[in-house]
Scaffold this active site. Structure first.
Site, PDB file in Angstrom:
ATOM      1  N   GLY A  28       0.865  -1.167   0.000  1.00  0.00           N
ATOM      2  CA  GLY A  28       0.000   0.000   0.000  1.00  0.00           C
ATOM      3  C   GLY A  28       0.903   1.218   0.000  1.00  0.00           C
ATOM      4  N   ILE A  29       0.967   1.892   1.140  1.00  0.00           N
ATOM      5  CA  ILE A  29       1.808   3.070   1.321  1.00  0.00           C
ATOM      6  C   ILE A  29       1.530   4.075   0.189  1.00  0.00           C
ATOM      7  CG2 ILE A  29       4.116   3.913   1.889  1.00  0.00           C
ATOM      8  CD1 ILE A  29       4.897   1.022   2.535  1.00  0.00           C
ATOM      9  N   HIS A  30       0.251   4.351   0.012  1.00  0.00           N
ATOM     10  CA  HIS A  30      -0.197   5.324  -0.979  1.00  0.00           C
ATOM     11  C   HIS A  30      -1.666   5.660  -0.715  1.00  0.00           C
ATOM     12  CE1 HIS A  30      -1.358   1.469  -2.966  1.00  0.00           C
ATOM     13  NE2 HIS A  30      -2.451   2.169  -3.281  1.00  0.00           N
ATOM     14  N   ALA A  31      -2.166   6.615  -1.466  1.00  0.00           N
ATOM     15  CA  ALA A  31      -3.591   6.957  -1.486  1.00  0.00           C
ATOM     16  C   ALA A  31      -4.018   7.031  -2.944  1.00  0.00           C
ATOM     17  CB  ALA A  31      -3.839   8.295  -0.785  1.00  0.00           C
ATOM     18  N   THR A  40      -2.979   4.539   2.900  1.00  0.00           N
ATOM     19  CA  THR A  40      -3.069   3.149   3.345  1.00  0.00           C
ATOM     20  C   THR A  40      -1.690   2.564   3.597  1.00  0.00           C
ATOM     21  OG1 THR A  40      -3.009   2.285   1.083  1.00  0.00           O
ATOM     22  CG2 THR A  40      -5.179   2.757   2.020  1.00  0.00           C
TER      23      THR A  40
END
Length: 135
Positions: free
Chosen positions: A40-43, A89
């Site tokens: 994830g580690i993004h939007a 996230t």
């Protein structure tokens, strides 16, 4: 999502549109992720997703534009996590986890916000305690 149980096992299902609050355009899944690895580690700017852990366990930390953080454990295929647009996230995978993603859009790299600083700039625009000037 409630499973249909029998002596031979469980049947899990999603029936659109009642189980998922959007039209489904894409399915994707992640597996063979190293235990403890983060994904994830993004939007997303516009994409909506529902996530289901088909096996194993995935821990989710979500952060909205107000800076509120929420944590969830996806540890059963009878649970689904809805992720609206503009939510940062981070997912941590347990051993042998398989995560299914259900999306309202086809893949589009431009929809991703992968830079945490860029996401924080959006947060600063809407937070009441920020020094940003509101229109």
């Amino acid at each position: 999502m409630k499973p249909n149980k029998s002596q031979s096992g469980q049947l899990h299902f999603i029936e659109e549109p009642t189980s998922i609050p959007f039209s489904i355009k894409r399915l994707f899944w992640l597996d063979q992720i190293t235990e403890g690895a983060k994904r994830g580690i993004h939007a997303h700017r516009e994409e909506q997703q529902a996530l289901v852990c088909l096996s194993g366990r995935v821990s989710a930390i979500l952060e909205n534009l107000k800076g509120e953080q929420f944590s969830f454990e996806l540890d059963s295929p009878s649970k689904a996590l809805f992720i609206p647009p503009m939510v940062w996230t981070e997912f941590t995978f347990g051993p042998d986890a398989v995560l299914l993603g259900i999306s309202d859009r086809q893949f589009c790299e431009q929809d991703y916000i992968r830079d945490r600083t860029e996401f924080e700039a959006f947060q600063n625009k809407i937070r009441p305690d920020s020094e940003a000037i509101y229109d």
